[in-house]
Scaffold this motif. Structure first.
Motif, PDB file in Angstrom:
ATOM      1  N   PHE A  86       0.900  -1.176  -0.029  1.00  0.00           N
ATOM      2  CA  PHE A  86       0.147  -0.040   0.008  1.00  0.00           C
ATOM      3  C   PHE A  86       1.018   1.163  -0.018  1.00  0.00           C
ATOM      4  N   SER A  87       0.228   2.361  -0.410  1.00  0.00           N
ATOM      5  CA  SER A  87       1.214   3.408  -0.386  1.00  0.00           C
ATOM      6  C   SER A  87       0.708   4.419   0.784  1.00  0.00           C
ATOM      7  N   TYR A  88       1.704   5.120   1.317  1.00  0.00           N
ATOM      8  CA  TYR A  88       1.480   6.043   2.534  1.00  0.00           C
ATOM      9  C   TYR A  88       2.851   7.005   2.416  1.00  0.00           C
ATOM     10  N   CYS A  89       2.279   8.093   2.876  1.00  0.00           N
ATOM     11  CA  CYS A  89       2.994   9.291   2.820  1.00  0.00           C
ATOM     12  C   CYS A  89       4.499   9.294   3.582  1.00  0.00           C
ATOM     13  N   GLY A  90       4.628   8.759   4.367  1.00  0.00           N
ATOM     14  CA  GLY A  90       5.960   8.697   5.118  1.00  0.00           C
ATOM     15  C   GLY A  90       6.305   9.809   6.163  1.00  0.00           C
ATOM     16  N   HIS A  91       5.454  10.913   6.013  1.00  0.00           N
ATOM     17  CA  HIS A  91       5.751  12.089   7.031  1.00  0.00           C
ATOM     18  C   HIS A  91       4.779  12.466   7.982  1.00  0.00           C
ATOM     19  N   CYS A  92       3.370  12.069   8.163  1.00  0.00           N
ATOM     20  CA  CYS A  92       2.663  12.362   8.854  1.00  0.00           C
ATOM     21  C   CYS A  92       2.858  11.540  10.361  1.00  0.00           C
ATOM     22  N   GLU A  93       2.348  12.022  11.495  1.00  0.00           N
ATOM     23  CA  GLU A  93       2.209  11.563  12.724  1.00  0.00           C
ATOM     24  C   GLU A  93       2.279   9.973  12.940  1.00  0.00           C
ATOM     25  N   ASN A  94       1.123   9.458  11.817  1.00  0.00           N
ATOM     26  CA  ASN A  94       1.209   7.828  12.140  1.00  0.00           C
ATOM     27  C   ASN A  94       2.172   7.222  11.426  1.00  0.00           C
ATOM     28  N   CYS A  95       2.508   7.737  10.518  1.00  0.00           N
ATOM     29  CA  CYS A  95       3.720   6.908   9.514  1.00  0.00           C
ATOM     30  C   CYS A  95       4.988   7.251  10.249  1.00  0.00           C
ATOM     31  N   LEU A  96       5.217   8.334  10.920  1.00  0.00           N
ATOM     32  CA  LEU A  96       6.686   8.396  11.625  1.00  0.00           C
ATOM     33  C   LEU A  96       6.810   7.805  12.925  1.00  0.00           C
ATOM     34  N   THR A  97       5.486   7.284  13.489  1.00  0.00           N
ATOM     35  CA  THR A  97       5.533   6.448  14.515  1.00  0.00           C
ATOM     36  C   THR A  97       5.353   4.869  14.393  1.00  0.00           C
ATOM     37  N   GLY A  98       5.411   4.457  13.112  1.00  0.00           N
ATOM     38  CA  GLY A  98       5.523   3.204  12.884  1.00  0.00           C
ATOM     39  C   GLY A  98       4.100   2.486  12.463  1.00  0.00           C
ATOM     40  N   HIS A  99       3.241   3.384  12.092  1.00  0.00           N
ATOM     41  CA  HIS A  99       1.801   2.921  11.856  1.00  0.00           C
ATOM     42  C   HIS A  99       1.395   3.427  10.377  1.00  0.00           C
ATOM     43  N   PRO A 100       2.229   3.149   9.400  1.00  0.00           N
ATOM     44  CA  PRO A 100       1.673   3.789   7.826  1.00  0.00           C
ATOM     45  C   PRO A 100       0.693   3.255   7.509  1.00  0.00           C
ATOM     46  N   ALA A 101       0.010   2.211   7.890  1.00  0.00           N
ATOM     47  CA  ALA A 101      -1.088   1.802   7.335  1.00  0.00           C
ATOM     48  C   ALA A 101      -2.319   2.554   7.886  1.00  0.00           C
ATOM     49  N   SER A 102      -2.148   3.626   8.962  1.00  0.00           N
ATOM     50  CA  SER A 102      -3.093   4.368   9.568  1.00  0.00           C
ATOM     51  C   SER A 102      -2.842   5.909   8.912  1.00  0.00           C
ATOM     52  N   CYS A 103      -1.907   5.952   7.950  1.00  0.00           N
ATOM     53  CA  CYS A 103      -1.423   7.271   7.413  1.00  0.00           C
ATOM     54  C   CYS A 103      -2.562   8.241   6.974  1.00  0.00           C
ATOM     55  N   VAL A 104      -2.590   9.349   7.353  1.00  0.00           N
ATOM     56  CA  VAL A 104      -3.855  10.426   7.429  1.00  0.00           C
ATOM     57  C   VAL A 104      -4.053  10.609   5.869  1.00  0.00           C
ATOM     58  N   HIS A 105      -2.989  10.135   4.981  1.00  0.00           N
ATOM     59  CA  HIS A 105      -3.399  10.559   3.669  1.00  0.00           C
ATOM     60  C   HIS A 105      -3.661   8.915   2.964  1.00  0.00           C
ATOM     61  N   ASP A 146       5.628   4.350  -6.173  1.00  0.00           N
ATOM     62  CA  ASP A 146       6.324   5.455  -5.049  1.00  0.00           C
ATOM     63  C   ASP A 146       7.336   4.373  -4.215  1.00  0.00           C
ATOM     64  N   GLU A 147       8.461   4.976  -3.835  1.00  0.00           N
ATOM     65  CA  GLU A 147       9.462   4.108  -3.118  1.00  0.00           C
ATOM     66  C   GLU A 147       8.875   3.580  -1.886  1.00  0.00           C
ATOM     67  N   HIS A 148       7.829   4.309  -1.117  1.00  0.00           N
ATOM     68  CA  HIS A 148       7.248   3.790  -0.095  1.00  0.00           C
ATOM     69  C   HIS A 148       6.460   2.375  -0.216  1.00  0.00           C
ATOM     70  N   GLY A 149       6.242   2.161  -1.486  1.00  0.00           N
ATOM     71  CA  GLY A 149       5.200   0.951  -1.821  1.00  0.00           C
ATOM     72  C   GLY A 149       6.021  -0.224  -2.325  1.00  0.00           C
ATOM     73  N   VAL A 150       7.264  -0.120  -1.961  1.00  0.00           N
ATOM     74  CA  VAL A 150       8.186  -1.254  -2.651  1.00  0.00           C
ATOM     75  C   VAL A 150       8.987  -1.703  -1.306  1.00  0.00           C
ATOM     76  N   THR A 151       8.991  -3.046  -1.280  1.00  0.00           N
ATOM     77  CA  THR A 151       9.842  -3.763  -0.417  1.00  0.00           C
ATOM     78  C   THR A 151      10.643  -4.998  -1.137  1.00  0.00           C
ATOM     79  N   LYS A 152      12.135  -4.718  -0.802  1.00  0.00           N
ATOM     80  CA  LYS A 152      12.991  -5.811  -1.397  1.00  0.00           C
ATOM     81  C   LYS A 152      12.877  -7.122  -0.775  1.00  0.00           C
TER      82      LYS A 152
END
Length: 364
Positions: A86-105, A146-152
């Motif tokens: 999934f896509s996430y912004c990587g910058h909001c509070e939820n993303c920065l605290t380790g919960h990107p699936a709850s990204c505000v965007h 987007d790079e956030h959506g890619v896992t090696k």
């Protein structure tokens, strides 16, 4: 570049394989040659519910090989095997605290049809925009992500198997391992033994729960659930779920998971809980009516929704692969492969319960 992609042009219509133009990746994006993509209930929702503007190119459990990266990408390089999530912004509070699936965007990035910069990457041959789904549209020969959506991931495993780790398998297993974190020896009941439910079941077995109860109406799925670690299976058309649960655990179940989205099943998933138990909702559902005092608050029960297993894909997907390599998470038993031209059959087989996890091969 010219690609082939599975497009839905109007709400509720079948998917059609069409030629399209894919724009080059921007500085934060990755071009992936897609080898396969899982079919998930959310794809059917994207086809039928209008959650993303039409026309939309579906697919969101992709796996493949990196072809090119933008000049700002540092985590992958050409030739790397990757799973798309999934896509996430990587910058909001939820993303920065380790919960990107709850990204505000989250909703706009995954269902808005556009990329991070507000533009489209997929275009019809006539030049009209085609919406991107989940930031990837992986029922396509190539995808820009987007790079956030890619896992090696390791190149030693068949890349065609791994796509469902990006959503369905991640959702089920992550709900147990990341969110619930049940105590050793506790009890869990899982309603619906599709890909999400069986992934949750396998995760519960990894932890070592005393009671792992699987509920469904399809005998073939219940048989597989037993093989994968269910201590008890219940065909809800033939047995009373509440009575079975009461026989197994006198005070009620510690944890329940609903993957069906059916209102009556959701209510049952709450009612079988012991006081202070937790019910997690994973299915797409509509209105459900509760008496808050009698059914929830009066017994301190918790009812929560969890998205994508509360996972950080770049950390969690490699963990699931290691479990798979150790024989602890045999998700390959859920998969049946289809050719891209048979994609509508794959959707039908998923809906009627004949196949747990259809995976569409783009390149063999």
């Amino acid at each position: 570049m010219r690609i082939s992609t599975a497009v839905v042009n109007d709400q509720g219509k079948s998917l059609s394989i069409e030629k399209a133009e894919l724009s080059a990746p921007m500085h934060n994006e990755v071009l992936v040659k897609v080898f396969a993509s899982g079919v998930c209930h959310t794809d059917a929702a994207g086809r039928d519910l209008g959650m993303t503007p039409y026309p939309v190119a579906l697919g969101h459990e992709g796996s493949g090989v990196v072809e090119r990266v933008g000049d700002g990408v540092t985590t992958v390089k050409p030739g790397d095997h990757v799973v798309l999530s999934f896509s996430y912004c990587g910058h909001c509070e939820n993303c920065l605290t380790g919960h990107p699936a709850s990204c505000v965007h989250l909703n706009e990035l995954n269902f808005g049809g556009r990329n991070f910069d507000g533009t489209h990457r997929i275009h019809s041959i006539s030049g009209n925009d085609i919406s991107t789904f989940f930031g990837q549209s992986s029922f396509s020969t190539y995808a820009v992500v987007d790079e956030h959506g890619v896992t090696k991931v390791p190149s030693t495993i068949d890349i065609s198997l791994l796509g469902p780790l990006g959503c369905g398998f991640q959702t089920g297993a992550g709900t147990v391992l990341n969110y619930l974190k049940p105590k050793f020896g506790s009890s869990i009941i899982i309603f619906g033994t599709g890909a999400v439910g069986l992934s949750a079941l396998m995760a519960a077995k990894i932890i070592g729960l005393d009671n792992i109860i699987a509920v469904d109406v399809h005998e073939n799925r219940l048989k597989l659930a037993e093989e994968l670690g269910a201590t008890k299976t219940v065909n809800s058309n033939q047995e009373n779920v509440a009575e079975v649960a009461k026989e197994l655990t006198k005070s009620g179940i510690d944890y329940s998971i609903d993957t069906t989205g059916v209102p009556s099943v959701i209510k049952e998933a709450v009612n079988v809980l012991k006081p202070s138990g937790t019910c997690v909702l994973l299915g797409i559902a509509g209105d459900v009516t509760f008496n808050i005092q009698q059914e929830i608050m009066g017994e301190s029960k918790q009812v929560v929704g969890v998205i994508e297993g509360d996972a950080v894909p770049q950390l969690f997907i490699p963990k699931l692969i290691r479990y798979y390599q150790k024989g602890l998470f045999p998700f390959d038993k859920l998969i049946k492969f289809y050719d891209l031209n048979d994609i509508n059959q794959a959707f039908d087989d998923s809906k009627n319960g004949n196949v747990i996890k259809p995976v569409v091969r783009i390149f063999n």
